[in-house]
Design a protein around this motif. Structure first.
Motif, mmCIF file in Angstrom:
data_model
loop_
_atom_site.group_PDB
_atom_site.id
_atom_site.type_symbol
_atom_site.label_atom_id
_atom_site.label_comp_id
_atom_site.label_asym_id
_atom_site.label_seq_id
_atom_site.Cartn_x
_atom_site.Cartn_y
_atom_site.Cartn_z
ATOM 1 N N SER A 172 -67.832 -20.108 10.512
ATOM 2 C CA SER A 172 -69.020 -20.020 9.663
ATOM 3 C C SER A 172 -69.049 -18.655 8.981
ATOM 4 O O SER A 172 -68.488 -17.680 9.500
ATOM 5 C CB SER A 172 -70.297 -20.231 10.475
ATOM 6 O OG SER A 172 -70.463 -19.212 11.420
ATOM 7 N N VAL A 197 -71.495 -27.052 -2.801
ATOM 8 C CA VAL A 197 -72.447 -27.048 -1.681
ATOM 9 C C VAL A 197 -72.065 -28.087 -0.624
ATOM 10 O O VAL A 197 -72.075 -27.808 0.577
ATOM 11 C CB VAL A 197 -73.876 -27.293 -2.212
ATOM 12 C CG1 VAL A 197 -74.825 -27.709 -1.103
ATOM 13 C CG2 VAL A 197 -74.408 -26.036 -2.899
ATOM 14 N N HIS A 257 -71.215 -26.833 3.112
ATOM 15 C CA HIS A 257 -72.534 -26.765 3.772
ATOM 16 C C HIS A 257 -72.413 -26.428 5.256
ATOM 17 O O HIS A 257 -73.146 -25.574 5.776
ATOM 18 C CB HIS A 257 -73.293 -28.083 3.581
ATOM 19 C CG HIS A 257 -74.759 -27.968 3.854
ATOM 20 N ND1 HIS A 257 -75.290 -28.116 5.122
ATOM 21 C CD2 HIS A 257 -75.816 -27.709 3.035
ATOM 22 C CE1 HIS A 257 -76.604 -27.954 5.072
ATOM 23 N NE2 HIS A 257 -76.950 -27.708 3.813
ATOM 24 N N LYS A 258 -71.486 -27.074 5.945
ATOM 25 C CA LYS A 258 -71.355 -26.850 7.388
ATOM 26 C C LYS A 258 -70.753 -25.476 7.716
ATOM 27 O O LYS A 258 -70.832 -25.013 8.849
ATOM 28 C CB LYS A 258 -70.509 -27.959 8.031
ATOM 29 C CG LYS A 258 -69.025 -27.922 7.656
ATOM 30 C CD LYS A 258 -68.269 -29.057 8.310
ATOM 31 C CE LYS A 258 -66.810 -29.120 7.895
ATOM 32 N NZ LYS A 258 -65.991 -28.005 8.372
ATOM 33 N N PRO A 268 -76.861 -20.473 8.935
ATOM 34 C CA PRO A 268 -78.193 -20.970 8.582
ATOM 35 C C PRO A 268 -78.969 -20.060 7.622
ATOM 36 O O PRO A 268 -79.662 -20.534 6.738
ATOM 37 C CB PRO A 268 -78.894 -21.066 9.936
ATOM 38 C CG PRO A 268 -77.789 -21.295 10.921
ATOM 39 C CD PRO A 268 -76.620 -20.528 10.389
ATOM 40 N N TRP A 320 -75.092 -18.913 -0.784
ATOM 41 C CA TRP A 320 -73.986 -19.281 -1.676
ATOM 42 C C TRP A 320 -74.084 -18.436 -2.941
ATOM 43 O O TRP A 320 -75.191 -18.219 -3.462
ATOM 44 C CB TRP A 320 -74.088 -20.751 -2.087
ATOM 45 C CG TRP A 320 -73.690 -21.755 -1.067
ATOM 46 C CD1 TRP A 320 -72.428 -22.053 -0.640
ATOM 47 C CD2 TRP A 320 -74.562 -22.673 -0.375
ATOM 48 N NE1 TRP A 320 -72.460 -23.091 0.268
ATOM 49 C CE2 TRP A 320 -73.761 -23.481 0.461
ATOM 50 C CE3 TRP A 320 -75.948 -22.876 -0.388
ATOM 51 C CZ2 TRP A 320 -74.290 -24.485 1.271
ATOM 52 C CZ3 TRP A 320 -76.474 -23.865 0.421
ATOM 53 C CH2 TRP A 320 -75.658 -24.661 1.243
ATOM 54 N N GLY A 374 -80.431 -30.446 0.863
ATOM 55 C CA GLY A 374 -80.087 -29.400 1.833
ATOM 56 C C GLY A 374 -79.783 -28.045 1.225
ATOM 57 O O GLY A 374 -79.425 -27.105 1.936
ATOM 58 N N ALA A 375 -79.902 -27.931 -0.108
ATOM 59 C CA ALA A 375 -79.614 -26.645 -0.764
ATOM 60 C C ALA A 375 -80.633 -26.386 -1.861
ATOM 61 O O ALA A 375 -81.087 -27.320 -2.531
ATOM 62 C CB ALA A 375 -78.211 -26.660 -1.359
ATOM 63 N N ARG A 377 -79.432 -21.107 -1.164
ATOM 64 C CA ARG A 377 -79.508 -21.023 0.296
ATOM 65 C C ARG A 377 -79.784 -22.424 0.848
ATOM 66 O O ARG A 377 -80.146 -23.341 0.110
ATOM 67 C CB ARG A 377 -80.588 -20.064 0.742
ATOM 68 C CG ARG A 377 -81.996 -20.397 0.287
ATOM 69 C CD ARG A 377 -83.043 -19.610 1.042
ATOM 70 N NE ARG A 377 -82.993 -18.192 0.724
ATOM 71 C CZ ARG A 377 -83.806 -17.558 -0.137
ATOM 72 N NH1 ARG A 377 -84.727 -18.261 -0.783
ATOM 73 N NH2 ARG A 377 -83.713 -16.259 -0.350
ATOM 74 N N LYS A 378 -79.634 -22.580 2.154
ATOM 75 C CA LYS A 378 -79.929 -23.870 2.782
ATOM 76 C C LYS A 378 -81.425 -24.134 2.742
ATOM 77 O O LYS A 378 -82.230 -23.208 2.797
ATOM 78 C CB LYS A 378 -79.420 -23.881 4.226
ATOM 79 C CG LYS A 378 -77.902 -23.971 4.323
ATOM 80 C CD LYS A 378 -77.440 -24.142 5.756
ATOM 81 C CE LYS A 378 -75.927 -24.388 5.805
ATOM 82 N NZ LYS A 378 -75.459 -24.586 7.186
ATOM 83 N N SER A 379 -81.735 -25.404 2.641
ATOM 84 C CA SER A 379 -83.136 -25.794 2.558
ATOM 85 C C SER A 379 -83.432 -26.824 3.654
ATOM 86 O O SER A 379 -82.588 -27.653 3.987
ATOM 87 C CB SER A 379 -83.414 -26.418 1.186
ATOM 88 O OG SER A 379 -84.635 -27.094 1.176
ATOM 89 N N ASP A 380 -84.630 -26.763 4.202
ATOM 90 C CA ASP A 380 -85.026 -27.731 5.252
ATOM 91 C C ASP A 380 -85.572 -29.024 4.663
ATOM 92 O O ASP A 380 -85.815 -29.983 5.380
ATOM 93 C CB ASP A 380 -86.108 -27.113 6.153
ATOM 94 C CG ASP A 380 -85.588 -25.880 6.884
ATOM 95 O OD1 ASP A 380 -84.372 -25.857 7.154
ATOM 96 O OD2 ASP A 380 -86.379 -24.975 7.172
#
Length: 222
Positions: free
Chosen positions: A147, A163, A167-168, A172, A176, A194-195, A218-221
């Motif tokens: 990661s 993305v 992503h993985k 967290p 990017w 998710g982004a 960035r990652k999004s929930d």
């Protein structure tokens, strides 16, 4: 063909315009990298750009334009406790990976590309430039397991593909950094849930009369 001295002056001038205070050794490394690209390009076809002056403008200065924003982002990530680990996806001949490794020796940069000869070049350039913080990996990005705090790409794929492929691999709280030409509104509109884009940063590359920007995500929930 422009003389080495002229190229060196153009590099120094361009770096100053970008607000970069490059050390003499870093300038030498970048010029050496340019020479290696020209030499290997004859056999390996690393880039369609052949002219050294154009290589400087369209490749080196183009990547140097992201150094300050990159340094700011890395500083913020490290303040959050994230390691200084960066992945350059679809790195090709090492752009922006090698340029970032030269300018930011404290950051560990891993270049990955599915084309073996391009990673052979990056590996050799890393040895010749004595870049202990650079790693070249010949692989498909999907096969990586590690990661990273920051994942970057330049002219690699659409934002959606970029993305989804990585992503993985992104921490967290990581970010990017997609290097783009024109503001890619159409690509941004089809990003997965998710982004999320949190900033589009316009860039001005010395001697290049074309739009350039960084799309920060960035990652999004959601």
């Amino acid at each position: 063909m422009e003389s080495t001295q002229t190229i060196a002056q153009a590099l120094e001038q361009g770096a100053q315009q970008l607000g970069l205070n490059l050390e003499a050794r870093q300038q030498e490394q970048l010029l050496h990298y340019l020479e290696l690209m020209q030499k290997w390009n004859k056999v390996y076809n690393l880039t369609a750009v052949r002219n050294p002056e154009e290589m400087l403008r369209l490749h080196l200065l183009d990547c140097l334009a992201v150094v300050q924003p990159f340094q700011t982002a890395m500083h913020q990530l490290q303040e959050q406790g994230l390691p200084a680990t960066v992945l350059d996806v679809g790195a090709g001949g090492g752009l922006p990976g090698i340029v970032l490794a030269v300018c930011c020796p404290q950051v560990h940069i891993q270049c990955v590309d599915a084309v073996a000869k391009k990673m052979a070049f990056v590996r050799q350039a890393g040895v010749e430039l004595k870049l202990g913080n650079l790693l070249a990996t010949h692989a498909r990005v999907e096969s990586l397991q590690q990661s990273y705090s920051l994942i970057t790409s330049r002219a690699f794929a659409s934002l959606l593909d970029f993305v989804q492929l990585t992503h993985k691999l992104l921490q967290p709280q990581g970010v990017w950094m997609a290097m783009k030409g024109r503001h890619p509104l159409d690509e941004m509109q089809v990003l997965p849930s998710g982004a999320q884009v949190f900033h589009v940063e316009q860039l001005q590359v010395p001697g290049v009369d074309a739009e350039r920007c960084i799309v920060w995500m960035r990652k999004s929930d959601n």
